[in-house]
Design a protein around this motif. Structure first.
Motif, PDB file in Angstrom:
ATOM      1  N   LEU A 125       0.766  -1.326  -0.020  1.00  0.00           N
ATOM      2  CA  LEU A 125      -0.017  -0.008   0.019  1.00  0.00           C
ATOM      3  C   LEU A 125       1.038   1.181   0.055  1.00  0.00           C
ATOM      4  N   GLN A 126       0.626   2.302  -0.993  1.00  0.00           N
ATOM      5  CA  GLN A 126       1.108   3.236  -0.954  1.00  0.00           C
ATOM      6  C   GLN A 126       0.111   4.436  -0.913  1.00  0.00           C
ATOM      7  N   ARG A 127       0.367   5.495  -0.147  1.00  0.00           N
ATOM      8  CA  ARG A 127      -0.521   6.569  -0.206  1.00  0.00           C
ATOM      9  C   ARG A 127       0.166   7.867  -0.450  1.00  0.00           C
ATOM     10  N   PRO A 128      -0.440   8.635  -1.261  1.00  0.00           N
ATOM     11  CA  PRO A 128       0.200   9.741  -1.836  1.00  0.00           C
ATOM     12  C   PRO A 128       0.214  10.987  -0.660  1.00  0.00           C
ATOM     13  N   GLU A 129       1.244  11.675  -0.684  1.00  0.00           N
ATOM     14  CA  GLU A 129       1.418  12.768   0.233  1.00  0.00           C
ATOM     15  C   GLU A 129       0.395  13.862  -0.086  1.00  0.00           C
ATOM     16  N   ARG A 130      -0.493  14.224   1.063  1.00  0.00           N
ATOM     17  CA  ARG A 130      -1.374  15.262   0.628  1.00  0.00           C
ATOM     18  C   ARG A 130      -0.788  16.710   0.983  1.00  0.00           C
ATOM     19  N   ARG A 131      -0.710  17.299  -0.352  1.00  0.00           N
ATOM     20  CA  ARG A 131      -0.076  18.724  -0.533  1.00  0.00           C
ATOM     21  C   ARG A 131      -0.867  19.424  -1.535  1.00  0.00           C
ATOM     22  N   ALA A 132      -1.117  20.550  -1.501  1.00  0.00           N
ATOM     23  CA  ALA A 132      -1.829  21.686  -1.931  1.00  0.00           C
ATOM     24  C   ALA A 132      -0.765  21.578  -3.511  1.00  0.00           C
ATOM     25  N   VAL A 133      -1.654  21.868  -4.539  1.00  0.00           N
ATOM     26  CA  VAL A 133      -0.899  21.812  -5.816  1.00  0.00           C
ATOM     27  C   VAL A 133      -0.177  23.213  -5.963  1.00  0.00           C
ATOM     28  N   GLU A 134      -0.713  24.283  -5.306  1.00  0.00           N
ATOM     29  CA  GLU A 134      -0.095  25.621  -5.167  1.00  0.00           C
ATOM     30  C   GLU A 134       1.149  25.782  -4.530  1.00  0.00           C
ATOM     31  N   ARG A 135       1.431  24.683  -3.760  1.00  0.00           N
ATOM     32  CA  ARG A 135       2.373  24.982  -2.460  1.00  0.00           C
ATOM     33  C   ARG A 135       3.493  25.329  -3.120  1.00  0.00           C
ATOM     34  N   ASN A 136       4.158  26.420  -2.432  1.00  0.00           N
ATOM     35  CA  ASN A 136       5.588  27.114  -3.016  1.00  0.00           C
ATOM     36  C   ASN A 136       6.687  26.971  -1.840  1.00  0.00           C
ATOM     37  N   ASP A 137       7.363  25.811  -2.045  1.00  0.00           N
ATOM     38  CA  ASP A 137       8.335  25.637  -0.985  1.00  0.00           C
ATOM     39  C   ASP A 137       9.330  26.870  -0.873  1.00  0.00           C
ATOM     40  N   ALA A 138       9.666  27.514  -1.919  1.00  0.00           N
ATOM     41  CA  ALA A 138      10.448  28.644  -1.669  1.00  0.00           C
ATOM     42  C   ALA A 138       9.928  29.733  -0.767  1.00  0.00           C
ATOM     43  N   GLU A 139       8.731  30.253  -1.187  1.00  0.00           N
ATOM     44  CA  GLU A 139       7.914  31.307  -0.300  1.00  0.00           C
ATOM     45  C   GLU A 139       7.748  30.812   1.184  1.00  0.00           C
ATOM     46  N   ILE A 140       7.556  29.496   1.601  1.00  0.00           N
ATOM     47  CA  ILE A 140       7.422  28.942   2.903  1.00  0.00           C
ATOM     48  C   ILE A 140       8.653  29.229   3.438  1.00  0.00           C
ATOM     49  N   ALA A 141      10.064  28.922   2.846  1.00  0.00           N
ATOM     50  CA  ALA A 141      11.114  29.088   3.406  1.00  0.00           C
ATOM     51  C   ALA A 141      11.474  30.377   3.800  1.00  0.00           C
ATOM     52  N   ARG A 142      11.147  31.344   2.878  1.00  0.00           N
ATOM     53  CA  ARG A 142      11.267  32.890   3.047  1.00  0.00           C
ATOM     54  C   ARG A 142      10.480  33.324   4.016  1.00  0.00           C
ATOM     55  N   TRP A 143       9.118  32.929   4.278  1.00  0.00           N
ATOM     56  CA  TRP A 143       8.399  33.282   5.249  1.00  0.00           C
ATOM     57  C   TRP A 143       8.908  32.793   6.743  1.00  0.00           C
ATOM     58  N   ILE A 144       9.350  31.441   6.784  1.00  0.00           N
ATOM     59  CA  ILE A 144       9.941  31.207   8.023  1.00  0.00           C
ATOM     60  C   ILE A 144      11.330  32.021   8.523  1.00  0.00           C
ATOM     61  N   ALA A 145      12.155  32.224   7.458  1.00  0.00           N
ATOM     62  CA  ALA A 145      13.459  33.105   7.606  1.00  0.00           C
ATOM     63  C   ALA A 145      13.163  34.399   8.058  1.00  0.00           C
ATOM     64  N   HIS A 146      12.101  35.187   7.343  1.00  0.00           N
ATOM     65  CA  HIS A 146      11.894  36.808   7.623  1.00  0.00           C
ATOM     66  C   HIS A 146      10.676  36.962   8.286  1.00  0.00           C
ATOM     67  N   GLU A 147       9.558  36.387   8.134  1.00  0.00           N
ATOM     68  CA  GLU A 147       8.246  36.965   8.709  1.00  0.00           C
ATOM     69  C   GLU A 147       8.312  36.390   9.976  1.00  0.00           C
ATOM     70  N   TRP A 148       8.406  35.064  10.177  1.00  0.00           N
ATOM     71  CA  TRP A 148       8.152  34.509  11.543  1.00  0.00           C
ATOM     72  C   TRP A 148       9.118  35.091  12.554  1.00  0.00           C
ATOM     73  N   PRO A 149      10.459  35.294  12.424  1.00  0.00           N
ATOM     74  CA  PRO A 149      11.073  35.875  13.329  1.00  0.00           C
ATOM     75  C   PRO A 149      10.602  37.537  13.901  1.00  0.00           C
ATOM     76  N   ARG A 150      10.260  38.101  12.705  1.00  0.00           N
ATOM     77  CA  ARG A 150       9.671  39.542  12.864  1.00  0.00           C
ATOM     78  C   ARG A 150       8.071  39.453  13.775  1.00  0.00           C
ATOM     79  N   ILE A 151       7.474  38.611  13.607  1.00  0.00           N
ATOM     80  CA  ILE A 151       6.344  38.027  14.254  1.00  0.00           C
ATOM     81  C   ILE A 151       6.469  37.849  15.731  1.00  0.00           C
ATOM     82  N   LYS A 152       7.429  36.955  15.903  1.00  0.00           N
ATOM     83  CA  LYS A 152       7.902  36.319  17.021  1.00  0.00           C
ATOM     84  C   LYS A 152       8.450  37.613  18.029  1.00  0.00           C
TER      85      LYS A 152
END
Length: 155
Positions: A125-152
């Motif tokens: 049995l193999q199940r596909p990962e549930r991910r949004a088609v629109e997912r943008n890993d580069a934008e997620i990494a940018r948000w974690i690096a820049h936005e999250w520290p600012r919010i914190k």
């Protein structure tokens, strides 16, 4: 050596040990089997049954698909679901059953399709990962690096 072959070899060895005059308990310990198994072999040996220690053919209903048909199904499944007209390239038991019927003209239930996949084809049995088609890993990494520290820091 397959399991049935190992069992047959153990039965033959048991008969040889009977011929040497060894007691059943000793044979059971030597071969790592239960006393009842040794007694059953002894009964067959004492009755002089020539087939008492030989492997018996498998009983039960024969499989619906022979080996050649299973290989044709394997080849069809390896082509992918798209090749068989399905929108998503994912296999479900219902889809596998449809492909088996197209390729071999043998209808299988979902349970039989599962046994075919996991047993004779050796798949799992193999199940596909549930991910949004629109997912943008580069934008997620940018948000974690820049936005999250600012919010914190703002707390």
């Amino acid at each position: 050596m397959t399991r049935p072959q190992l069992v047959e070899a153990r039965r033959v060895r048991t008969a040889e040990l009977f011929g040497q005059g060894r007691p059943g308990a000793e044979i059971a310990r030597m071969l790592g089997v239960r006393d009842e198994s040794v007694r059953r072999c002894r009964r067959a040996w004492e009755e002089g049954s020539p087939d008492g220690s030989r492997r018996r053919p498998a009983t039960g209903r024969p499989p619906k698909l022979d080996d050649a048909q299973v290989e044709r199904v394997r080849a069809a499944l390896e082509q992918g679901a798209h090749a068989h007209g399905f929108e998503a390239d994912l296999w479900t038991l219902k889809r596998v059953g449809l492909v088996v019927e197209r390729v071999t003209a043998v209808a299988l239930s979902r349970a039989s399709a599962w046994r075919l996949l996991t047993g004779r084809l050796g798949l799992s049995l193999q199940r596909p990962e549930r991910r949004a088609v629109e997912r943008n890993d580069a934008e997620i990494a940018r948000w974690i690096a820049h936005e999250w520290p600012r919010i914190k820091r703002g707390r």
